[in-house]
Scaffold this motif. Structure first.
Motif, PDB file in Angstrom:
ATOM      1  N   TYR A 140      26.049  46.230  56.640  1.00 44.40           N
ATOM      2  CA  TYR A 140      26.849  45.106  57.213  1.00 44.40           C
ATOM      3  C   TYR A 140      28.300  45.362  57.267  1.00 44.40           C
ATOM      4  O   TYR A 140      28.737  46.539  56.841  1.00 44.40           O
ATOM      5  N   ARG A 141      28.966  44.512  58.054  1.00 41.41           N
ATOM      6  CA  ARG A 141      30.596  44.891  58.508  1.00 41.41           C
ATOM      7  C   ARG A 141      31.421  43.768  58.301  1.00 41.41           C
ATOM      8  O   ARG A 141      30.704  42.569  58.380  1.00 41.41           O
ATOM      9  N   GLN A 142      32.531  43.848  57.622  1.00 38.86           N
ATOM     10  CA  GLN A 142      33.487  42.603  57.863  1.00 38.86           C
ATOM     11  C   GLN A 142      34.963  42.966  58.106  1.00 38.86           C
ATOM     12  O   GLN A 142      35.534  44.024  57.615  1.00 38.86           O
ATOM     13  N   LYS A 168      37.394  37.752  59.459  1.00 39.15           N
ATOM     14  CA  LYS A 168      36.179  37.618  59.874  1.00 39.15           C
ATOM     15  C   LYS A 168      34.932  37.412  58.847  1.00 39.15           C
ATOM     16  O   LYS A 168      35.113  38.047  57.738  1.00 39.15           O
ATOM     17  N   GLN A 169      33.826  36.568  59.161  1.00 39.94           N
ATOM     18  CA  GLN A 169      32.947  36.798  58.192  1.00 39.94           C
ATOM     19  C   GLN A 169      32.023  38.118  58.166  1.00 39.94           C
ATOM     20  O   GLN A 169      31.875  38.776  59.090  1.00 39.94           O
ATOM     21  N   ARG A 170      31.441  38.440  57.236  1.00 41.75           N
ATOM     22  CA  ARG A 170      30.706  39.379  57.107  1.00 41.75           C
ATOM     23  C   ARG A 170      29.379  39.478  57.897  1.00 41.75           C
ATOM     24  O   ARG A 170      28.715  38.339  58.075  1.00 41.75           O
ATOM     25  N   GLU A 171      29.002  40.424  58.848  1.00 40.39           N
ATOM     26  CA  GLU A 171      27.800  40.199  59.681  1.00 40.39           C
ATOM     27  C   GLU A 171      27.059  41.579  59.653  1.00 40.39           C
ATOM     28  O   GLU A 171      27.354  42.760  59.238  1.00 40.39           O
ATOM     29  N   TYR A 190      32.585  48.516  55.980  1.00 38.69           N
ATOM     30  CA  TYR A 190      31.176  48.863  56.218  1.00 38.69           C
ATOM     31  C   TYR A 190      30.430  48.736  54.854  1.00 38.69           C
ATOM     32  O   TYR A 190      30.903  49.579  53.958  1.00 38.69           O
ATOM     33  N   TYR A 191      29.600  47.694  54.578  1.00 36.68           N
ATOM     34  CA  TYR A 191      28.879  47.817  53.413  1.00 36.68           C
ATOM     35  C   TYR A 191      27.469  48.215  53.329  1.00 36.68           C
ATOM     36  O   TYR A 191      26.611  47.564  54.421  1.00 36.68           O
ATOM     37  N   ALA A 206      36.360  47.821  60.850  1.00 39.36           N
ATOM     38  CA  ALA A 206      35.897  46.797  59.517  1.00 39.36           C
ATOM     39  C   ALA A 206      35.495  47.567  58.413  1.00 39.36           C
ATOM     40  O   ALA A 206      35.597  49.124  58.510  1.00 39.36           O
TER      41      ALA A 206
END
Length: 122
Positions: free
Chosen positions: A37-39, A43-46, A93-94, A91
């Motif tokens: 995911y990235r945020q 912005k919201q996490r996507e 990154y998760y 962003a």
């Protein structure tokens, strides 16, 4: 307890490449889907990319053709190869993974890494 540790974040110029890694450690029976995911700020996490335990992949439209997700099941590690990077890829990154933990009966939990910063800027 399961830990996910990401690495590989950096600052790169537009058009550049980076490879992120995320290693899982701890006591568990198996790892199912592993995801990135990235945020971005404000912005919201996507969801960016998904890989199943069998290697099936899926990508957000914004990264198709530029990012590649892969995994090494022997090392309990997932990778995200990013190329043709754009400023809008900037962003945190998760890494996220669904893990069957040692329990009676075994249970599936999802875990998150702490995040790694990717900045794309000239």
């Amino acid at each position: 307890q399961v830990q996910l540790v990401e690495s590989g974040g950096d600052t790169v110029q537009p058009g550049g490449s980076l490879r992120l890694s995320c290693a899982a450690s701890g006591r568990f029976l198996s790892i199912h889907n592993m995801n990135w995911y990235r945020q971005a700020p404000g912005k919201q996490r996507e969801l960016v990319a998904v890989i199943s335990s069998g290697g099936s992949t899926n990508y957000a439209d914004s990264v198709k053709g530029r990012f590649t997700i892969s995994r090494d099941n022997a090392k309990n590690t997932v990778y995200l190869q990013m190329s043709s990077l754009k400023p809008e890829d900037t962003a945190v990154y998760y890494c996220n993974a669904y893990v069957t933990v040692v329990a009676q009966p075994p249970l599936v939990y999802d875990y998150w890494g702490q995040g790694t910063q990717v900045t794309v800027s000239s």
